[in-house]
Write a protein that holds these residues in place. Sequence first.
Motif, PDB file in Angstrom:
ATOM      1  N   GLN A  63       0.572  -1.090   0.081  1.00  0.00           N
ATOM      2  CA  GLN A  63       0.088  -0.117   0.066  1.00  0.00           C
ATOM      3  C   GLN A  63       0.731   1.451  -0.340  1.00  0.00           C
ATOM      4  OE1 GLN A  63      -3.573   0.110   2.597  1.00  0.00           O
ATOM      5  NE2 GLN A  63      -2.952  -1.671   3.228  1.00  0.00           N
ATOM      6  N   LEU A  64       2.126   1.539   0.337  1.00  0.00           N
ATOM      7  CA  LEU A  64       2.598   2.216   0.930  1.00  0.00           C
ATOM      8  C   LEU A  64       2.596   3.413  -0.405  1.00  0.00           C
ATOM      9  CD1 LEU A  64       3.874   4.312   2.983  1.00  0.00           C
ATOM     10  CD2 LEU A  64       5.557   3.030   3.789  1.00  0.00           C
ATOM     11  N   PRO A  65       3.468   3.212  -1.113  1.00  0.00           N
ATOM     12  CA  PRO A  65       4.117   3.337  -2.633  1.00  0.00           C
ATOM     13  C   PRO A  65       2.869   4.254  -3.502  1.00  0.00           C
ATOM     14  CG  PRO A  65       5.094   1.124  -2.471  1.00  0.00           C
ATOM     15  CD  PRO A  65       3.847   0.933  -1.273  1.00  0.00           C
ATOM     16  N   VAL A  66       1.548   3.613  -3.051  1.00  0.00           N
ATOM     17  CA  VAL A  66       0.889   4.162  -3.491  1.00  0.00           C
ATOM     18  C   VAL A  66      -0.079   5.331  -2.437  1.00  0.00           C
ATOM     19  CG1 VAL A  66      -2.256   3.788  -4.836  1.00  0.00           C
ATOM     20  CG2 VAL A  66      -0.301   1.671  -4.773  1.00  0.00           C
ATOM     21  N   ARG A  67      -0.615   4.668  -1.457  1.00  0.00           N
ATOM     22  CA  ARG A  67      -1.115   5.807  -0.177  1.00  0.00           C
ATOM     23  C   ARG A  67      -0.392   7.083  -0.364  1.00  0.00           C
ATOM     24  NH1 ARG A  67      -5.560   2.792   2.863  1.00  0.00           N
ATOM     25  NH2 ARG A  67      -6.362   1.087   0.445  1.00  0.00           N
ATOM     26  N   ARG A  68       1.536   6.504  -0.408  1.00  0.00           N
ATOM     27  CA  ARG A  68       2.359   7.590  -0.082  1.00  0.00           C
ATOM     28  C   ARG A  68       2.240   8.304   1.862  1.00  0.00           C
ATOM     29  NH1 ARG A  68       2.225  13.009  -2.580  1.00  0.00           N
ATOM     30  NH2 ARG A  68       3.822  12.934  -2.392  1.00  0.00           N
ATOM     31  N   LEU A  89       4.177  16.760   1.577  1.00  0.00           N
ATOM     32  CA  LEU A  89       3.737  15.431   0.448  1.00  0.00           C
ATOM     33  C   LEU A  89       2.993  16.383  -0.888  1.00  0.00           C
ATOM     34  CD1 LEU A  89       1.844  13.564   3.456  1.00  0.00           C
ATOM     35  CD2 LEU A  89       3.890  12.565   1.634  1.00  0.00           C
ATOM     36  N   ALA A  90       2.758  17.729  -0.653  1.00  0.00           N
ATOM     37  CA  ALA A  90       2.237  18.358  -1.347  1.00  0.00           C
ATOM     38  C   ALA A  90       3.295  18.960  -2.855  1.00  0.00           C
ATOM     39  CB  ALA A  90       1.262  19.328  -1.150  1.00  0.00           C
ATOM     40  N   SER A  91       4.244  19.006  -1.937  1.00  0.00           N
ATOM     41  CA  SER A  91       5.299  19.230  -2.584  1.00  0.00           C
ATOM     42  C   SER A  91       6.355  18.014  -3.625  1.00  0.00           C
ATOM     43  CB  SER A  91       6.004  20.640  -2.255  1.00  0.00           C
ATOM     44  OG  SER A  91       7.215  20.390  -0.951  1.00  0.00           O
ATOM     45  N   ALA A  92       6.837  17.194  -3.132  1.00  0.00           N
ATOM     46  CA  ALA A  92       7.250  16.221  -3.401  1.00  0.00           C
ATOM     47  C   ALA A  92       6.601  15.173  -3.763  1.00  0.00           C
ATOM     48  CB  ALA A  92       8.218  16.234  -2.284  1.00  0.00           C
TER      49      ALA A  92
END
Length: 498
Positions: free
Chosen positions: A151-156, A245-248
């Motif tokens: 999940q982590l690579p998708v949910r971030r 998270l918004a900028s990267a």
Amino acid sequence: MNSIRDLNGDGLLRFGPYAFHLRQRLVLDGDRPLRMGGRALDILRVLVERAGQVVGKDELIARVWPNSVVEDINLRVHIAALRRALGEGQDGQGYIVNIPQRGYCFTAPVRREAQGEPVALASLHKPQHNLPARLTPVIGRDPVVGSLVRQLPVRRFMTLVGPAGIGKTTVALQVAELLLQHYRDGVWFIDLASIDNPAQLVEHLRHSLELDAGLEALATRHALLVLDNCEHLLERCRAVVEPLLASAPRLSILATSREPLRVSGETVHGLAALSVPPASSLHSVAEVMSHSAVQLLVSRARACQQGFALREQDLAAVREICRRLDGLPLAIELAATQIDALALVGLQAQLDNCFQLLTQGRRTAVARHRTLESALDWSYQRLSPLEQSLLQRLAVFDMAFTVQAATDVISCAVLRPECVAEVMAQLARKSLLVVEPGQGTTHYRFLNTTRAYALQKLEHSGQLRVFERRHAHAIGKARWLSVRHLSLQLIEQLPDAG
């Protein structure tokens, strides 16, 4: 059976575009080292050295985990990470085949060559992680680890939440290890426990990530950040994580905390305790050993006491130890260190005195994880005086309780009835109370270990007897009302004498 590290192992194995330098435990794709965990490397070595043959699951587990109790799913998680590291499926590449009901087979041709000069590690790309070496196997966590890895690579942005000693850091580190190959710009572990001043957070991140500039340098990076122990910096973490998270857009963050960060886009994963066997399983060693709490206890006991083996006459004691310790990995690990001196029955007998019993912790662990008491201190010291007072007083409840029952027992001039529900909810969010699932009225309960800690604090305050009497009075009143209600119902059902 020997461990994989005991095999004579000079030489070089080549397959596809890869070169496996056995002595250096290094796999190169050209001049690029593959980033993979130590267990995945061990599995790869067994399979490559037996290329073309089916290696059974039991044999693989025995070779890679020679002194530990390990579930099949543990092997599957590491096989999946190995396939990911080798780029299986890209350009039709395939190396490891699962043979149903039998095991695994490495299918690519392998060439063995004599080892030349050791590879100069300084000439390779700088390692793209700072993960600490794991000294003991992770037990009972493969389902949750596998889920987080997917999940982590998708949910971030995901947060692991749970009480002291549940193993949040251990799980996060294993997830990070299994994702080493996925993130091009690396996987970075950042422990926030050492920060007392929230204003230091950004500088601590810059230093840990070796950034020359500010956090804006992460904007183009494909990386995973593991932010460990966020609970005492929640507001500052929110202020940093959300814009980051918004900028990267290619950045992922895995946080651990005793309560959620409550950031936009956060996926919260509550970490459950290890599985404790039910009383109905006590007729079989194999059935009891299928539960992860017992597997951990036995594994750590074997590390402390050579030749330790679980016997049928031990099953009741082992179950009670795991149950009384709530299936908490830290508590079980600390208890296991006492088995050599006390034996299982002696350990069980002393569980009522668990904080004195579990004071001999791991010397190499960080201070808050050396003993169970220090782990709980970490949470307790960060509570407000009102929260501390309520936690202490609630400890007189030895079973699940409602807000109304708690109010009847513990409210006073300082802790007014209208505050009780709100503060109880806060303690539940901080993983110090458990919310019981069910219909209707919400019930709360303590973990046994947390209750013992809170009772100790209440006794030190000099108020234990006061609230024990109030609790006994409330219980007696509740029973009287219940009997009266039942009696009235029975009277109403009697035939009319007239």
